[in-house]
Structures are given as C-alpha cells and as structure tokens.
Motif scaffolding. Structure first.
Motif, PDB file in Angstrom:
ATOM      1  N   PHE A 182    -140.596  -1.497 -73.496  1.00 45.05           N
ATOM      2  CA  PHE A 182    -141.585  -1.420 -72.486  1.00 45.05           C
ATOM      3  C   PHE A 182    -141.205  -1.465 -70.862  1.00 45.05           C
ATOM      4  O   PHE A 182    -141.774  -0.709 -70.111  1.00 45.05           O
ATOM      5  CB  PHE A 182    -142.607  -2.861 -72.772  1.00 45.05           C
ATOM      6  N   ALA A 183    -140.400  -2.437 -70.643  1.00 44.58           N
ATOM      7  CA  ALA A 183    -139.883  -2.590 -69.168  1.00 44.58           C
ATOM      8  C   ALA A 183    -139.415  -1.134 -68.623  1.00 44.58           C
ATOM      9  O   ALA A 183    -139.647  -0.654 -67.593  1.00 44.58           O
ATOM     10  CB  ALA A 183    -138.969  -3.566 -69.162  1.00 44.58           C
ATOM     11  N   THR A 184    -138.791  -0.489 -69.463  1.00 41.35           N
ATOM     12  CA  THR A 184    -137.986   0.943 -69.146  1.00 41.35           C
ATOM     13  C   THR A 184    -139.306   1.900 -69.049  1.00 41.35           C
ATOM     14  O   THR A 184    -139.318   2.705 -68.080  1.00 41.35           O
ATOM     15  CB  THR A 184    -137.184   1.460 -70.176  1.00 41.35           C
ATOM     16  N   ASP A 185    -140.023   1.931 -70.058  1.00 41.49           N
ATOM     17  CA  ASP A 185    -141.306   2.819 -70.015  1.00 41.49           C
ATOM     18  C   ASP A 185    -142.276   2.511 -68.623  1.00 41.49           C
ATOM     19  O   ASP A 185    -142.600   3.396 -68.080  1.00 41.49           O
ATOM     20  CB  ASP A 185    -141.801   2.888 -71.153  1.00 41.49           C
ATOM     21  N   ALA A 186    -142.540   1.071 -68.576  1.00 45.09           N
ATOM     22  CA  ALA A 186    -143.679   0.804 -67.579  1.00 45.09           C
ATOM     23  C   ALA A 186    -142.795   1.284 -66.018  1.00 45.09           C
ATOM     24  O   ALA A 186    -143.642   1.732 -65.118  1.00 45.09           O
ATOM     25  CB  ALA A 186    -143.553  -0.594 -67.502  1.00 45.09           C
ATOM     26  N   GLN A 244    -143.630   7.460 -61.317  1.00 46.72           N
ATOM     27  CA  GLN A 244    -144.490   8.552 -61.590  1.00 46.72           C
ATOM     28  C   GLN A 244    -145.960   8.429 -61.026  1.00 46.72           C
ATOM     29  O   GLN A 244    -146.453   9.428 -60.243  1.00 46.72           O
ATOM     30  CB  GLN A 244    -144.544   8.944 -63.124  1.00 46.72           C
ATOM     31  N   ILE A 245    -146.452   7.312 -61.283  1.00 51.30           N
ATOM     32  CA  ILE A 245    -147.888   7.021 -60.709  1.00 51.30           C
ATOM     33  C   ILE A 245    -147.853   6.954 -59.339  1.00 51.30           C
ATOM     34  O   ILE A 245    -148.757   7.725 -58.491  1.00 51.30           O
ATOM     35  CB  ILE A 245    -148.584   5.843 -61.455  1.00 51.30           C
ATOM     36  N   HIS A 246    -146.941   6.269 -58.678  1.00 50.63           N
ATOM     37  CA  HIS A 246    -146.798   6.332 -57.296  1.00 50.63           C
ATOM     38  C   HIS A 246    -146.392   7.511 -56.556  1.00 50.63           C
ATOM     39  O   HIS A 246    -147.137   7.809 -55.662  1.00 50.63           O
ATOM     40  CB  HIS A 246    -145.857   5.354 -56.945  1.00 50.63           C
TER      41      HIS A 246
END
Length: 187
Positions: free
Chosen positions: A58-62, A68-70
C-alpha cells in the motif's frame, strides 16, 4: 471526500484493507457505482481475494499515486480506516522476510495442538522483547514473529533494532479523523 470533490479537483485514494479486493462488496462500505463515477478513486478492486496485499505494498502504491495525482494538478485525498496503511505511508516499515506459507501452516498446526499461549511461551524463549509486547492470544502477530525467526534465524526484535532507515515524505500530510460522539453513531 465526495463533498470536497464537488468544489476541488481531488482524487480519492482508498486506505481500506478490504476495498482492494474485487468482489468484496458486502460489509466493506465500498463506494457505490455512482460515487466511484463522481471523482477518480484509486486502490479499489485491484486484486483478487486469493491474492495478498500488504501495508508495505500500500505504501508503495499510495506514494506513486500521490505523485501522479500531483503531476495532474489534482489533490490526493486518502480516505479510510486502515491505520496500519497510514502508518506504513508516513513511517518506513522494517523490511522483514517475506511470508512463507509452509512455515505459517506448520505454526498453525502447532497452535491447534498446543494453543497460542504455548507458542507465545516459545516465542519468549528466543525473542523476549517481542513476546513482552504481544498478548498470548495475539495469534496473527505470534505466528509472524515465529515465522520470521524460523525463516531467518533472527528474532523480530533484532530486525527492528537493526533498521536505521529514515523516511521523509515529499509532501506534508494533513491528518484528519472523524470520530463521532457518542460512539454508538460510529458503530
């Protein structure tokens, strides 16, 4: 988060250990199709229930999604209640040996034969530091601590002590918790 999405360019990242699984729609508070369509959602329905997904993954994916969102000029909003996932994102987790299904099964058999209190006492013999912080009924953590020792020959507490990594985030998180009073509202 959905109300915020009406006035801000946000994308929601799920911080829920059950929502990552496809088909687990009952009892998980998974967003409806309409809610999912109202703004971009991430880390929902990404793996099969037969697969594993860890806090480290999760930490890697998030972290990747946040970047990417930024880059798209949007604001990532992390929503959910799996606090281990939040902790994994904000603080580095100690890198431990990968799980071994055969060893876990052997430990489970021993637990069925002797009980978790017996295995807790065994753990205390080779890793008293970890045993001290675990209740004799904490089957999941006792199993993992014994598994790590059997895989590596090194107690979990030693893995923690040797981990000197530091962690700095490329963003400043704003943590918010909604905790209704009375607690009956939450339940």
């Amino acid at each position: 988060a959905l109300a915020l999405a009406q006035s801000r360019p946000i994308e929601i990242i799920s911080v829920d250990s059950a929502l990552v699984y496809r088909g687990m729609d009952i009892g998980t508070a998974k967003p409806s199709a309409e809610e999912l369509a109202s703004c971009p959602h991430h880390l929902i329905d990404i793996i099969e229930p037969t697969q594993t997904y860890s806090a480290a993954q999760f930490a890697t994916d998030a972290a990747l999604l946040i970047a990417q969102i930024h880059a798209r000029g949007n604001l990532p909003v992390l929503v959910g209640g799996t606090m281990l996932y939040v902790k994994a994102l904000l603080e580095p987790l100690t890198e431990l040996p990968e799980s071994n299904a055969v060893i876990r099964a052997e430990i489970d058999i021993q637990a069925k034969q002797h009980g978790w209190a017996y295995l807790h006492a065994q753990l205390a013999q080779f890793d008293p530091i970890t045993a001290e912080r675990l209740k004799p009924t904490d089957a999941q953590r006792i199993n993992r601590a014994i598994e790590i020792y059997r895989i590596s020959g090194k107690p979990m507490s030693q893995w923690w002590a040797e981990d000197t990594r530091t962690h700095s985030l490329p963003f400043a998180p704003i943590l918010t918790a909604l905790i209704p009073e009375p607690r009956s509202v939450l339940h």
